[in-house]
Scaffold this active site. Structure first.
Site, PDB file in Angstrom:
ATOM      1  CE  LYS A  65      -1.839 -32.192  -7.026  1.00 19.94           C
ATOM      2  NZ  LYS A  65      -0.456 -32.087  -6.957  1.00 19.94           N
ATOM      3  N   GLY A  66      -6.418 -34.091  -8.990  1.00 24.45           N
ATOM      4  CA  GLY A  66      -7.474 -33.271  -9.572  1.00 24.45           C
ATOM      5  C   GLY A  66      -7.511 -31.828  -9.133  1.00 24.45           C
TER       6      GLY A  66
END
Ligand code: B12
Length: 277
Positions: free
Chosen positions: A154-155
């Site tokens: 998801k970063g």
């Protein structure tokens, strides 16, 4: 009035009439001082905790401390007891100090920022196998949000994490990983890069843990075969990698794309000394 004086006069008039939002549009510095209500008024706000109960005496101590820091007059704007024996203070006031921004040496990014496509393509072309990344929080540190921001799919900050990259084989070991366990995982997985997060800095824990981690890797691997060691966290000095025995430090606000681009720069480009390439 000479042309030069007219310019200076006009610049001053514009500065004085500018609304706060407009100030950022002007060229900064080179000599600056903090800004609170009007440009150059030197106003700062500091917060600290004193090991004293909240009363008039501790409020006086807070103001005196602020004045010794060069804040004069010092206005106590907030004081709140933290339990019986401690008080948290916020003090506001002007300092006389000036900063000349020409005196700093900036650490420039030494590599090009690549898109995820470019990262994958470079690894595929030059390494011809997946690049193995092992990540963890070591010691007693349980702050996983930072390393997860870099590694998890998801970063962070609108960028996907390293797990998103097809050519990266990412192993996130999570929180409170003992250094020997991290070394063993790096051996077992044949890691190219080890990414360690250290957020807690009490008693310089981040420094001690990083040095211990580096020493353990250098003991476990033959010279020249040590995986690329990277640490990150909000309170590291980015220029201190060599002193801590690691290859690179990443600080506050790092994004996954920066780390992926750096890995290509350090381990994948034809000129780079990849551990197993
Ligand atoms: C969330 C949080 C917690 C959560 C953590 C949950 C979790 N799963 O992570 C919980 C509640 C568990 C917690 C516990 C504690 N916490 Co805490 N916590 C925070 C808090 C509020 C936010 C940290 C965070 O998530 N930031 C967001 C991430 C995205 O930012 P980041 O970590 O900086 O990561 C970025 C960069 O630094 C970098 N980065 C980080 N690591 C790495 C690694 C690599 C390889 C790379 C490339 C980049 C990189 O990239 C990230 C993205 O940009 C901070 C205060 C604050 N506002 O920062 C306190 C803070 C870190 N905690 C603190 C403390 C003291 C504690 C406790 C000791 C409290 C206690 N007495 O119990 C415990 C310690 C637990 C432990 N054993 O570690 C202090 C640390 C003070 C110090 N000098 O060390 C802070 C600063 C709060 C404070 N002001 O006092 N905490």
């Amino acid at each position: 009035m000479s042309a030069r004086r007219t310019d200076a006069h006009e610049a001053r008039r514009r500065r004085e009439n500018a609304l706060p939002g407009e100030l950022s549009l002007q060229e900064p510095g080179p000599i600056v001082r903090p800004y609170g209500d009007t440009t150059g008024d030197g106003m700062v706000q500091v917060s600290f905790t004193l090991p004293l109960p909240h009363d008039k005496r501790s409020e006086g101590a807070a103001v005196k401390l602020a004045m010794q820091m060069g804040i004069e007059p010092a206005l106590l704007v907030h004081a709140k007891a933290i339990g019986k024996h401690f008080t948290f203070f916020v003090v506001y006031g002007p300092v006389k100090h000036l900063v000349d921004i020409r005196e700093f040496q900036l650490v420039e990014r030494e590599y090009e920022l690549l898109s995820s496509k470019e990262v994958n393509a470079a690894i595929k072309k030059h390494l011809r196998r997946e690049l193995v990344v092992v990540g963890a929080c070591i010691g007693t540190d349980a702050h996983t949000v930072g390393i997860d921001a870099i590694l998890n799919i998801k970063g962070f900050a609108g960028e996907k994490g390293l797990e998103y990259y097809r050519e990266l084989d990412v192993h996130n070991l999570g929180a409170q990983v003992a250094i020997p366990d991290l070394v063993n995982a790096a051996v077992d997985l044949n890691a190219d890069a080890v990414l360690v997060s250290q957020v807690v800095t009490q008693k310089d824990a981040h420094i001690h843990n990083t040095k211990a981690m580096s020493a353990a890797f250098r003991e476990a691997f033959p010279a020249g075969k040590v995986p690329h060691l990277i640490v990150g966290g909000p309170r590291f000095e980015e220029g201190s990698a060599a002193a801590l025995g690691v290859d690179r430090i990443f600080g506050r606000g790092t994004t996954p794309g920066e780390v992926a681009s750096y890995l290509v720069h350090a381990l994948v480009q034809p000129t780079a000394k990849g551990k197993r390439s």
